[in-house]
Design a protein around this motif. Sequence first.
Motif, mmCIF file in Angstrom:
data_model
loop_
_atom_site.group_PDB
_atom_site.id
_atom_site.type_symbol
_atom_site.label_atom_id
_atom_site.label_comp_id
_atom_site.label_asym_id
_atom_site.label_seq_id
_atom_site.Cartn_x
_atom_site.Cartn_y
_atom_site.Cartn_z
ATOM 1 N N VAL A 188 0.869 -1.103 0.150
ATOM 2 C CA VAL A 188 -0.003 -0.220 0.057
ATOM 3 C C VAL A 188 0.855 1.324 -0.088
ATOM 4 C CG1 VAL A 188 -1.823 -1.212 1.160
ATOM 5 C CG2 VAL A 188 -0.230 0.075 2.527
ATOM 6 N N GLN A 189 2.250 1.012 0.237
ATOM 7 C CA GLN A 189 2.737 2.350 0.313
ATOM 8 C C GLN A 189 3.215 2.979 -0.999
ATOM 9 O OE1 GLN A 189 4.512 -0.706 0.453
ATOM 10 N NE2 GLN A 189 5.389 -0.524 -1.666
ATOM 11 N N HIS A 190 3.685 4.567 -1.226
ATOM 12 C CA HIS A 190 3.853 4.870 -2.249
ATOM 13 C C HIS A 190 5.503 5.286 -2.008
ATOM 14 C CE1 HIS A 190 -0.293 5.801 -3.418
ATOM 15 N NE2 HIS A 190 -0.423 6.152 -2.163
ATOM 16 N N TYR A 191 6.481 4.792 -2.836
ATOM 17 C CA TYR A 191 8.027 4.838 -2.724
ATOM 18 C C TYR A 191 8.228 6.262 -3.167
ATOM 19 C CZ TYR A 191 8.638 0.032 -1.339
ATOM 20 O OH TYR A 191 8.681 -1.195 -0.856
ATOM 21 N N THR A 192 8.922 6.999 -2.816
ATOM 22 C CA THR A 192 9.229 8.445 -2.943
ATOM 23 C C THR A 192 10.932 8.598 -3.298
ATOM 24 O OG1 THR A 192 10.034 9.179 -0.881
ATOM 25 C CG2 THR A 192 7.569 9.293 -1.466
ATOM 26 N N ASN A 197 -4.552 9.256 4.532
ATOM 27 C CA ASN A 197 -4.893 7.991 4.547
ATOM 28 C C ASN A 197 -3.687 7.297 3.819
ATOM 29 O OD1 ASN A 197 -7.266 8.283 5.936
ATOM 30 N ND2 ASN A 197 -8.324 9.078 4.227
ATOM 31 N N ASP A 198 -2.742 7.864 3.362
ATOM 32 C CA ASP A 198 -1.558 7.250 2.770
ATOM 33 C C ASP A 198 -0.535 7.116 3.360
ATOM 34 O OD1 ASP A 198 -3.088 7.123 0.162
ATOM 35 O OD2 ASP A 198 -2.772 9.021 -0.238
ATOM 36 N N TRP A 199 0.281 5.936 2.761
ATOM 37 C CA TRP A 199 1.791 5.583 3.628
ATOM 38 C C TRP A 199 2.594 6.034 2.323
ATOM 39 C CZ3 TRP A 199 3.167 4.337 8.312
ATOM 40 C CH2 TRP A 199 2.146 3.987 9.193
ATOM 41 N N LEU A 212 4.827 -1.698 2.984
ATOM 42 C CA LEU A 212 3.763 -1.741 3.855
ATOM 43 C C LEU A 212 2.527 -2.490 3.268
ATOM 44 C CD1 LEU A 212 4.731 1.566 4.885
ATOM 45 C CD2 LEU A 212 3.327 0.814 6.693
ATOM 46 N N GLY A 213 2.054 -3.403 4.097
ATOM 47 C CA GLY A 213 1.069 -4.266 3.419
ATOM 48 C C GLY A 213 1.252 -5.394 2.801
#
Length: 283
Positions: free
Chosen positions: A59-63, A86-88, A252-253
């Motif tokens: 569920v994560q967004h990599y940056t 609500n975001d990881w 995550l997730g």
Amino acid sequence: MIRQFASLCLLFGTAWTTIPQHNGYNVVFSDDFNGDQGSAVDGSKWDHHVPNKNNNDEVQHYTYGTDNAHLSGDGQLYIIPKKKGNDWYSAKLLSVGKWTPGAGKALLFEAEIWVPNFTGSPDKFAGLWPAFWAKGNSDRISNPVKWPKNGEWDILEVTNKMSNQNQATLHFIDASGQHNGAFNGRVTYTGGKYHTWAVKVDRRKDDWKAQTLTWYLDGNQFYQVTGAMIGTLDQWKELAWSPFYIVLNVALGGGYAGNPTENTISGYDASMRVRYVGVYETV
């Protein structure tokens, strides 16, 4: 495996560290993560991976930014998952380099890492998935070979669902053309402390069936796979004779880790911390 400490840096009051040396091995790559607090990793050594879509139902967004991956100022890398709304958000780093042992040699991938204490699976760590692993570099060539045919070594892969267990795993395409992820071995570790994790690919035996991939926790072997166990030379070449690159990330997730909840903590206490990464080849 003795950690060598450099002299005290009087200007900053910081004890910078250097990676350990191992008898009979040369260092072919290293990063001790020394640098100013909050600064980015060395771009000549690491790429940020920011995919369009996550794998494994993560569920994560990599940056790309230093908010999720930066130097600590005391000789560490922090990879920090953070929740915003609500975001990881998190980070995934790939080594620019790739390595394979020459014929008749052994190669060691090693890192000293801290992860949160998952013992007892506390709710505050639900969904966290820190990892130190390696992938076959053939997925980065101009005509890429897709996973899992390129091969994967999972060295440190821990989640809250597994409490205080780490699982070493191989992923590859077996002789029947199917994904094989059945080679795995678990070991108990103490969370919330630094440990040295390593995998060694050893080609020093003339007979490929006697060659090995071996996993270590703090210098002690906890799992080993031989060429004979894999079964065919083509598959062993894929796993042990081909170049691999290093991956450091906190996901995550997903089905393996389970999803984060409203109780999952965000920030520094959920981070993965890395004191050094080294690649070594026998002399």
